[in-house]
Design a protein around this motif. Sequence first.
Motif, PDB file in Angstrom:
ATOM      1  N   PHE A  61       1.102  -1.159  -0.446  1.00  0.00           N
ATOM      2  CA  PHE A  61      -0.270   0.429   0.155  1.00  0.00           C
ATOM      3  C   PHE A  61       1.018   1.486  -0.268  1.00  0.00           C
ATOM      4  O   PHE A  61       1.858   1.103   0.046  1.00  0.00           O
ATOM      5  N   VAL A  62       0.466   1.948  -0.433  1.00  0.00           N
ATOM      6  CA  VAL A  62       1.065   3.356  -0.226  1.00  0.00           C
ATOM      7  C   VAL A  62       0.408   4.704  -0.832  1.00  0.00           C
ATOM      8  O   VAL A  62      -0.739   4.719  -1.712  1.00  0.00           O
ATOM      9  N   PHE A  63       0.233   5.657   0.290  1.00  0.00           N
ATOM     10  CA  PHE A  63      -0.645   6.736  -0.539  1.00  0.00           C
ATOM     11  C   PHE A  63       0.377   7.894  -1.458  1.00  0.00           C
ATOM     12  O   PHE A  63       0.893   8.456  -0.954  1.00  0.00           O
ATOM     13  N   ILE A  64      -0.113   8.160  -2.442  1.00  0.00           N
ATOM     14  CA  ILE A  64       0.247   8.798  -3.186  1.00  0.00           C
ATOM     15  C   ILE A  64      -0.489  10.569  -2.534  1.00  0.00           C
ATOM     16  O   ILE A  64      -1.556  10.708  -2.993  1.00  0.00           O
ATOM     17  N   THR A  65       0.006  11.840  -2.853  1.00  0.00           N
ATOM     18  CA  THR A  65      -0.633  12.868  -2.131  1.00  0.00           C
ATOM     19  C   THR A  65      -0.527  14.252  -2.832  1.00  0.00           C
ATOM     20  O   THR A  65       0.587  14.244  -4.081  1.00  0.00           O
ATOM     21  N   GLN A  66      -1.466  14.653  -2.690  1.00  0.00           N
ATOM     22  CA  GLN A  66      -0.736  15.955  -3.208  1.00  0.00           C
ATOM     23  C   GLN A  66      -0.714  16.244  -4.952  1.00  0.00           C
ATOM     24  O   GLN A  66       0.028  16.708  -5.523  1.00  0.00           O
ATOM     25  N   TYR A  67      -1.812  15.934  -5.073  1.00  0.00           N
ATOM     26  CA  TYR A  67      -2.745  16.365  -6.205  1.00  0.00           C
ATOM     27  C   TYR A  67      -2.633  17.681  -6.840  1.00  0.00           C
ATOM     28  O   TYR A  67      -3.124  18.490  -6.125  1.00  0.00           O
ATOM     29  N   PRO A  68      -2.015  17.863  -7.644  1.00  0.00           N
ATOM     30  CA  PRO A  68      -2.471  18.848  -8.571  1.00  0.00           C
ATOM     31  C   PRO A  68      -3.945  19.597  -8.766  1.00  0.00           C
ATOM     32  O   PRO A  68      -4.600  19.393  -9.226  1.00  0.00           O
ATOM     33  N   PHE A  69      -4.635  20.604  -8.214  1.00  0.00           N
ATOM     34  CA  PHE A  69      -5.534  20.893  -8.634  1.00  0.00           C
ATOM     35  C   PHE A  69      -6.439  20.899 -10.009  1.00  0.00           C
ATOM     36  O   PHE A  69      -7.740  20.301 -10.268  1.00  0.00           O
ATOM     37  N   GLU A  70      -6.097  20.857 -11.059  1.00  0.00           N
ATOM     38  CA  GLU A  70      -5.649  20.438 -12.963  1.00  0.00           C
ATOM     39  C   GLU A  70      -6.172  18.850 -12.834  1.00  0.00           C
ATOM     40  O   GLU A  70      -6.908  19.352 -13.480  1.00  0.00           O
ATOM     41  N   SER A  71      -5.965  18.556 -11.579  1.00  0.00           N
ATOM     42  CA  SER A  71      -6.445  17.280 -11.873  1.00  0.00           C
ATOM     43  C   SER A  71      -7.739  16.580 -10.886  1.00  0.00           C
ATOM     44  O   SER A  71      -7.913  15.314 -10.321  1.00  0.00           O
ATOM     45  N   ARG A  72      -7.750  17.370 -10.000  1.00  0.00           N
ATOM     46  CA  ARG A  72      -8.785  16.689  -8.831  1.00  0.00           C
ATOM     47  C   ARG A  72     -10.507  17.801  -9.342  1.00  0.00           C
ATOM     48  O   ARG A  72     -10.098  18.642  -9.919  1.00  0.00           O
ATOM     49  N   PRO A  73     -10.851  17.022  -9.113  1.00  0.00           N
ATOM     50  CA  PRO A  73     -12.784  17.728  -8.782  1.00  0.00           C
ATOM     51  C   PRO A  73     -12.871  19.605  -8.164  1.00  0.00           C
ATOM     52  O   PRO A  73     -11.244  18.906  -6.960  1.00  0.00           O
ATOM     53  N   PHE A  74     -13.550  19.995  -8.640  1.00  0.00           N
ATOM     54  CA  PHE A  74     -13.278  21.203  -7.921  1.00  0.00           C
ATOM     55  C   PHE A  74     -13.817  21.585  -6.318  1.00  0.00           C
ATOM     56  O   PHE A  74     -13.197  22.169  -5.446  1.00  0.00           O
TER      57      PHE A  74
END
Length: 437
Positions: free
Chosen positions: A324-337
């Motif tokens: 298991f691994v958490f990937i964090t801090q996705y850019p706003f451009e690839s996340r919902p509003f």
Amino acid sequence: MEKNYSQNDIYKRRVYASEVLEKENKEILLKGWASAIRDLGNLIFVILRDCTGEVQLIAKKDCKSFNEIKNLRREDVLEVEGKVVKNEKSPKGVEVQIRKIKILNKAEPLPIEFSGKISTDLSKRLDNRFLDLRNPKNKKIFELKSKIVNFSRNFFYERDFIEIHTPKIVAQGAEGGSELFPILYYNKEGYLTQSPQFYKQMMQAAGFEKVFEIGPTYRAEKSHTIRHLSEFWGIDSEISFIESYEDIMNLLENMVCYILDKIKENCSEIIDYFNIKFPKYKKPFPRITLRDSFKLINRNGTDLSNEEEKLIGEKVKDKFNSDFVFITQYPFESRPFYTMKNAKNKELTDSFDLLFKGMEIATGGQREHRLEILKEQAREKNISLDSIKFYLESFKYGMPPHGGFGFGLERFVMQILNLENIREAVLFPRDVERLVP
Ligand code: 4AD
Ligand code: MG
């Protein structure tokens, strides 16, 4: 409690295949399917299958049902009376000498081979799914899935969460518009829900604070992949008064470890049957920013492709001995509003994906709870504020800071059992081509 069966009439008591071993030298009544028949002339062996497993039956020439047994066909439904006797050569160490047999229903010649001896291609298996599921291994997938749902529900109940049930017919999407299934809702256009996102957030405005939902989710996925379904089940949770999205990762990690511990304790038979290595997991799961995870594989980007998730999964396994691994801090451009932007870097968000053996099984994060900023973020994504008015309304009168996650049940089952295709973890999968059975 002891079941009260009549002592005089032993035949009122049906015995299951799994109980036969305890019944040596007793007369019993069995019910089930003739899963295999071996006719040696003067001797016929029948393997009887019921929902608990299989048991060997034997009929000698002097059996008064011998002629009926001679005419048995695979998958005929039977009621059998007989005596349990020792036989070291039979798989269970005992077998049942048939005294009398009654055919409850005949089976026609079978359209697919589901014994597992010959492999049948998945599409054909799914066309004949109810037969395919007579294969004990295929059925075990659903035994595990059912246990997982139960374990996850216990996890939340033990922590005083409220189980909620949000609408599945909705007026708009929450995760981006393109994957919606439109439906005709009286004289209006409606959609099948893409996620309980808006409603589980609105329950934070309602003051429930800790909620979860286990329910169906619909996505008009256009591509054919081994990990996408048009209908899947999500385990969603949302909680209030969090201090950061770390709280959500802790919650999710606790749920996953709780479920895995319970599987280990209670379902070892299923795991052994699949002959798989139990996942490596230990709290806390490694947490890596998206940027650093790209560095691990010498690449760059704003979101992970399926292939990149796989590569990162392998690197993490080598480096941290964790599946298991958490990937964090996705850019706003690839996340919902609705995702909370990172306080230090507004390009990034306080969100995460959880990868399990190199595949995303959950997404979550902190939500933007301040109305004006939320509206601004919706505008940035070109979402009409009018279309989400009912949702925005719930931010006006005291919305606490909150966050949550959505967890894909079938992906989790698939990854635990190393299934090749997510469709194997669904009774009757729905995908681009499949609406029947
Ligand atoms: O990553 P997703 O799209 O996130 C949400 O729906 C957010 N509302 C979650 C949140 O609380 N922020 O979906 C959540 C999970 C995915 O990680 C994946 O495991 C599963 O749902 N999933 C699918 N499973 C099978 N087929 C599909 N088409 C899936 N789409 C998502
Ligand atoms: Mg996701």
